[in-house]
Design an enzyme around this catalytic site. Structure first.
Site, PDB file in Angstrom:
ATOM      1  N   THR A 292      -7.086   1.720   4.617  1.00 28.52           N
ATOM      2  CA  THR A 292      -6.648   0.938   5.776  1.00 28.52           C
ATOM      3  C   THR A 292      -7.508   1.224   6.990  1.00 28.52           C
ATOM      4  OG1 THR A 292      -4.421   1.162   4.905  1.00 28.52           O
ATOM      5  CG2 THR A 292      -4.641   0.255   7.105  1.00 28.52           C
TER       6      THR A 292
ATOM      7  N   SER B 170       0.863  -1.165   0.000  1.00 25.89           N
ATOM      8  CA  SER B 170       0.000   0.000   0.000  1.00 25.89           C
ATOM      9  C   SER B 170       0.898   1.214   0.000  1.00 25.89           C
ATOM     10  CB  SER B 170      -0.875  -0.021   1.255  1.00 25.89           C
ATOM     11  OG  SER B 170      -1.753   1.070   1.252  1.00 25.89           O
TER      12      SER B 170
ATOM     13  N   CYS C 202      -5.379  -9.585 -13.339  1.00 21.50           N
ATOM     14  CA  CYS C 202      -5.801 -10.376 -14.506  1.00 21.50           C
ATOM     15  C   CYS C 202      -7.226 -10.873 -14.340  1.00 21.50           C
ATOM     16  CB  CYS C 202      -4.860 -11.546 -14.745  1.00 21.50           C
ATOM     17  SG  CYS C 202      -4.645 -12.626 -13.327  1.00 21.50           S
TER      18      CYS C 202
ATOM     19  N   CYS D 233      -0.446  -7.193 -16.720  1.00 26.29           N
ATOM     20  CA  CYS D 233       0.120  -7.967 -15.620  1.00 26.29           C
ATOM     21  C   CYS D 233       1.424  -7.327 -15.190  1.00 26.29           C
ATOM     22  CB  CYS D 233       0.374  -9.414 -16.033  1.00 26.29           C
ATOM     23  SG  CYS D 233       1.222 -10.343 -14.750  1.00 26.29           S
TER      24      CYS D 233
ATOM     25  N   ARG E 166      -0.482  -4.247  -6.698  1.00 31.54           N
ATOM     26  CA  ARG E 166      -1.704  -4.852  -6.142  1.00 31.54           C
ATOM     27  C   ARG E 166      -2.884  -4.105  -6.724  1.00 31.54           C
ATOM     28  NH1 ARG E 166      -5.350  -7.653  -4.576  1.00 31.54           N
ATOM     29  NH2 ARG E 166      -5.752  -8.397  -2.463  1.00 31.54           N
TER      30      ARG E 166
ATOM     31  N   CYS F 212      -1.567  -9.884  -7.471  1.00 29.22           N
ATOM     32  CA  CYS F 212      -2.227  -8.582  -7.486  1.00 29.22           C
ATOM     33  C   CYS F 212      -3.691  -8.678  -7.858  1.00 29.22           C
ATOM     34  CB  CYS F 212      -1.499  -7.627  -8.427  1.00 29.22           C
ATOM     35  SG  CYS F 212      -1.766  -7.958 -10.173  1.00 29.22           S
TER      36      CYS F 212
ATOM     37  N   CYS G 219       3.980 -14.639 -10.461  1.00 32.58           N
ATOM     38  CA  CYS G 219       2.786 -13.938  -9.992  1.00 32.58           C
ATOM     39  C   CYS G 219       3.018 -13.225  -8.659  1.00 32.58           C
ATOM     40  CB  CYS G 219       1.647 -14.954  -9.855  1.00 32.58           C
ATOM     41  SG  CYS G 219       0.099 -14.245  -9.320  1.00 32.58           S
TER      42      CYS G 219
END
Lengths: 625, 253
Positions: free
Chosen positions: A408, A123, A600, A569, A372, A597, A594
């Site tokens: 958050t 984040s 996709c 991606c 992300r 995130c 990968c």
């Protein structure tokens, strides 16, 4: 026999067929298994097989699984929480705080797919301490890593070479007075330590792979992932079934676009009265910069270049104050973009070359990278969050305040509200419940009465206001006029544009974007970035990016949209490579890259990709992202 | 009859990108993902297999380091070890800790626990020393079967197939002995969740090197740690003449 299915006689002369047959025999030992078709329903006759995961290719009819012990070990807890992020951990902590206050016994188990708490957390982040103050009024004494109060707040509208400063008036949503710049991964790690001290059982490295149901359809708990399945879907010697964790209530805090939440939406029809969720992808790097350029506590945000006015997105750059001259910077691109040639990663890399940004980064060193997806839907996209046996917390249903760029505090508060609603019910002597799994609708009622709801309601129109001819400028005008003056009290609620995956225009209607080559000092290539994320997975396992139909990527994504997954991606998982036999392309899935995130699964125009959880402890190894 | 000591080391996970500390005294470890050394996993697996085949009665997992190594010991317990020993070493001692100190600790423990076998990984992936097994055997004056790719117990002797540069070497050594595991010895099992939960109930004993009569003073001082030099980009040439010209200009020929 296999060869004939791939090369029907009518297409080749006899000589050619003999040639091909000979080539096949010669290459038989070296050809990758994908080239040989398998008579499953999950791939067409001509497409090489890609997906072997049991969620697409079931094991009960598979001869390789005959006689394999499929019984699972089961254990009971009072509450099971899926996901060790701010929401899950806050819920666990609040439950244990209540249990200790009222001297009641409560077994709370939390499962997390990352190898350690915080390793999959990414984040910006500017933390508003409101929820933390409610959870731990003594967080400072407990050593919470909130070391950087915000001292400067700068907002810019960037053009290719210049910068137009935008005044940060108090009352505007992204004003950061009173907030802290944090490394969320470290904050989450600290939350994990607090939770363990309170007696929460935390199991990192175990992913919740399946939702379990009672006979009456209510949620019974979860099962963790099986281990020891080979890449082709067959059992290895070390195969072992996952474990079942049963609970009275299961909390799902998987973060944005959780894979179990996706199932639950369908199962319980939780999205019937809300708009489909819209998302953005956030890419982030951490840099060690030249001390002379370091201004701890400084928060910079920008919109505009390099995105055009109709593509939502912007950047952040935060100067941390933790001893070393570190900055956390990143770029967010709304996933409702229409041009399939857009690459969020390359937009990020090129943004760093803007003079206003480059001057901070020059002479510095990049030490971390990650990405992300995040929620952009807000109020209009909130689903029903409770169902018999469970509830959704945190970014999974999606409480992020988009214009504030903060989620958050609302995620933590939702976890705390969930805990407060569950506690009296799970500890009641008489579990008065119609269903075997507890249904706690009080959680949703409490949410609606809380500051989360008020906050999300007041900013509900800002993001959709970008859907107008003037795009970004229209949105900024709307925010300046309606939000700043009316604080969201206008009586109308604007709608979003619909599913992100439906927004892409066919490639032939769009122009390809010429991105500059990475210079290796400010901007970098994709693979070296992925290496910095520390991501890894056990290689010999079925790819966890499953395709409902193996033939769709080439037939649809590549044919109509020029394979946008190669560009959106952020980890280089998807590649279209030429078929070994010459003609045509095939999709290659580099599942080991990968970074979890979920972009996709969100943006695939065919909605053919279904992200499922890989073997636990696989994925990125973020440290304080 | 027998008890086996298995050494497990907590190291930075192999997939993580290492970063050198700004003061060049070492690498950044705070918050970085750590896991059990892959060769130690293979050692644990072999010990547990021997116990399952009933050649040995008890497997004891040992690790030296600060409190975080108990996680590594728990993983070993979840894989099937019976109990654990945590030798507490922290701070400057931990940073300076190397094969000499570890082998002294293991030698002392092997005598104390009356172990018939000490199984270690052949090397750790952080320092790549490949010394601890050999030093432990020397201190104990025990035979050693290093780089083992196959281990067979036959009464009071062990047949070890070793991976060597020229191929495979088979030796027969008498117990008690020290073995070090190489890559192809076995495929380690997963530490599954039910086993992790059971492992929480298994005992981990705490002790200090001083309790074993070991002094942790290092004979080695690390002067500086550097990143490997950045690889220079290659240059493509069109013709052989170009190649020769470039090599001459370079001073290579």
């Amino acid at each position: 026999m296999l060869i004939h299915t791939m090369f029907p006689a009518s297409r080749y002369s006899i000589q050619a067929q003999r040639c091909i047959r000979a080539l096949k025999t010669v290459k038989a030992d070296h050809a990758p298994p994908q080239l040989y078709t398998w008579r499953w329903k999950c791939s067409s006759a001509v497409t090489p097989r890609i997906t072997s995961h049991y969620t697409i290719c079931p094991r009960d009819k598979d001869p390789r699984w005959e006689g394999v012990e499929m019984e699972r070990f089961a254990d009971e807890a009072d509450v099971v929480i899926v996901g060790g992020g701010p929401a899950g951990l806050s819920a666990a902590i609040r439950l244990k705080q209540l249990a200790n206050e009222q001297e009641k016994d409560l077994r709370v188990c939390l499962v997390e797919k990352a190898s350690q708490i915080g390793a999959h957390t990414l984040s910006g982040a500017c933390l508003e301490p409101s929820a933390l103050n409610e959870l731990f009024s003594d967080w400072k004494e407990r050593g919470a890593p909130l070391n950087t109060p915000v001292t400067e707040d700068v907002f810019s509208l960037l053009t290719k070479k210049y910068r137009i400063p935008v005044p940060m008036l108090p009352g505007l949503p992204m004003n950061n007075h009173g907030n802290y710049i944090v490394r969320l991964g470290h904050f989450v790690r600290w939350l994990g330590e607090q939770a363990e001290e309170l007696g929460v059982e935390i199991y990192p490295g175990y992913a919740a792979a399946e939702v379990l149901f009672h006979e009456d359809g209510s949620v019974k708990g979860i099962a963790t992932n099986d281990v020891g399945i080979a890449k082709d879907g067959s059992p290895k010697d070390v195969f072992e079934r996952g474990m079942e964790l049963h609970a009275k209530v299961t909390l799902f805090g998987e973060g944005c676009h959780g894979h179990l939440a996706k199932q639950l939406y369908r199962q319980f029809n939780l999205r019937e009265n809300c708009e489909p969720q819209t998302y953005a992808i956030g890419l982030k790097e951490v840099w060690l910069i030249d001390e002379k350029k370091w201004r701890p506590g400084r928060v910079e945000h920008s919109v505009g270049w390099p995105l055009n006015r109709n593509t939502y997105g912007g950047s952040f750059l935060y100067h941390l104050n933790e001893g070393e001259p570190l900055v956390a910077l990143g770029f967010v691109v709304g996933l409702d973009y229409t041009n399939p040639y857009l690459s969020p990663f390359r937009e990020f890399q090129r943004w760093k070359h803007h003079p206003f940004i480059a001057k901070t980064l020059e002479g510095g060193n990049r030490i971390a990278y990650g990405a992300r997806a995040l929620n952009e839907g807000g109020y209009q996209c909130l689903p029903k969050v409770t169902f018999p046996g469970g509830m959704l917390i945190g970014c999974s249903p999606g409480f992020m305040n988009v214009p504030k760029i903060k989620g958050t505090h609302t995620a933590m508060k939702s976890g705390m509200l969930a805990a407060e609603a569950i506690f009296p019910k799970v500890t009641a002597k008489d579990l008065a419940s119609e269903t075997a799994g507890l249904h706690v609708p009080e959680y949703e009622d409490n949410l609606k009465k809380s500051w989360i709801w008020k906050e999300l309601y007041s900013v509900r129109n800002i993001r959709p206001s970008f859907h107008n001819y003037f795009g970004l400028y229209g949105g900024m005008v709307y925010t300046g006029v309606f939000y700043w003056i009316l604080r969201g009290k206008e009586p109308w609620t604007l709608k979003h544009a619909g599913l992100d995956s439906a927004q892409l225009r066919p490639a032939k209607e769009c122009t390809a974007i010429e991105y500059p080559k990475p210079d290796g000092k400010l901007s970098f290539d994709l693979l070296s970035s992925v290496a910095l994320s520390g991501t890894n997975h056990e290689g010999d396992q079925p790819p966890h990016l499953t395709l409902k139909d193996d033939s769709v990527p080439v037939a649809n994504n590549l044919a109509i949209y020029d394979g946008p997954e190669q560009r959106f991606c952020p980890a280089g998982v998807y590649e279209y490579v030429p078929l070994e036999t010459g003609e045509g392309m095939r999709l290659q899935i580099n599942a080991q890259n990968c970074v979890h995130c979920k972009t996709c699964d969100i943006k695939d125009p065919s909605q053919n990709i279904n992200w499922v959880v890989p073997e636990g402890s696989g994925g990125p190894a973020y440290n304080g992202m | 009859m027998s008890r086996v000591l298995v050494g497990v080391k907590r190291v930075i996970d192999y997939a993580v990108k290492i970063r050198v500390k700004p003061d060049q005294s070492g690498v950044v470890t705070d918050g970085v993902k750590h896991s059990m050394n892959p060769f130690c996993e293979i050692a644990v697996e072999e010990a547990v297999k021997l116990k399952e085949k009933k050649f040995i009665k008890e497997v004891v997992a040992v690790s030296c380091g600060p409190s975080q190594v108990t996680e590594t010991i728990r993983t070993a317990l979840a894989m099937g070890c019976d109990r654990g020993i945590h030798v507490e070493v922290s701070g400057k001692d931990y940073e300076a800790m190397g094969p000499l100190q570890i082998s002294k600790i293991f030698a002392a423990l092997a005598k104390k626990e009356e172990a018939s076998l000490v199984i270690l990984g052949k090397q750790a992936i952080d320092d790549d020393c490949n010394q601890t097994g050999q030093m432990t055997a020397a201190l104990l004056d025990w035979p050693q079967g290093t780089f083992a790719s196959e281990v067979t117990i036959d009464g009071e002797t062990v047949k070890v197939v070793r991976e060597i540069d020229g191929g495979l070497e088979t030796i027969k050594i008498s117990m008690p002995a020290v073995l070090t595991a190489d890559l192809r010895l076995n495929t380690p099992r997963y530490a599954t969740l039910p086993n992790i939960m059971k492992a929480k109930k298994k005992k981990i004993a705490n002790m200090k090197p001083a309790d074993l009569g070991v002094d942790m003073v290092s004979r080695v001082e690390v002067l500086r740690v550097d990143e490997p030099p950045t690889r220079l980009a290659g240059v493509k040439v069109e013709t052989v003449d170009d190649l020769v010209a470039k090599l001459k200009a370079n001073g290579t020929i």
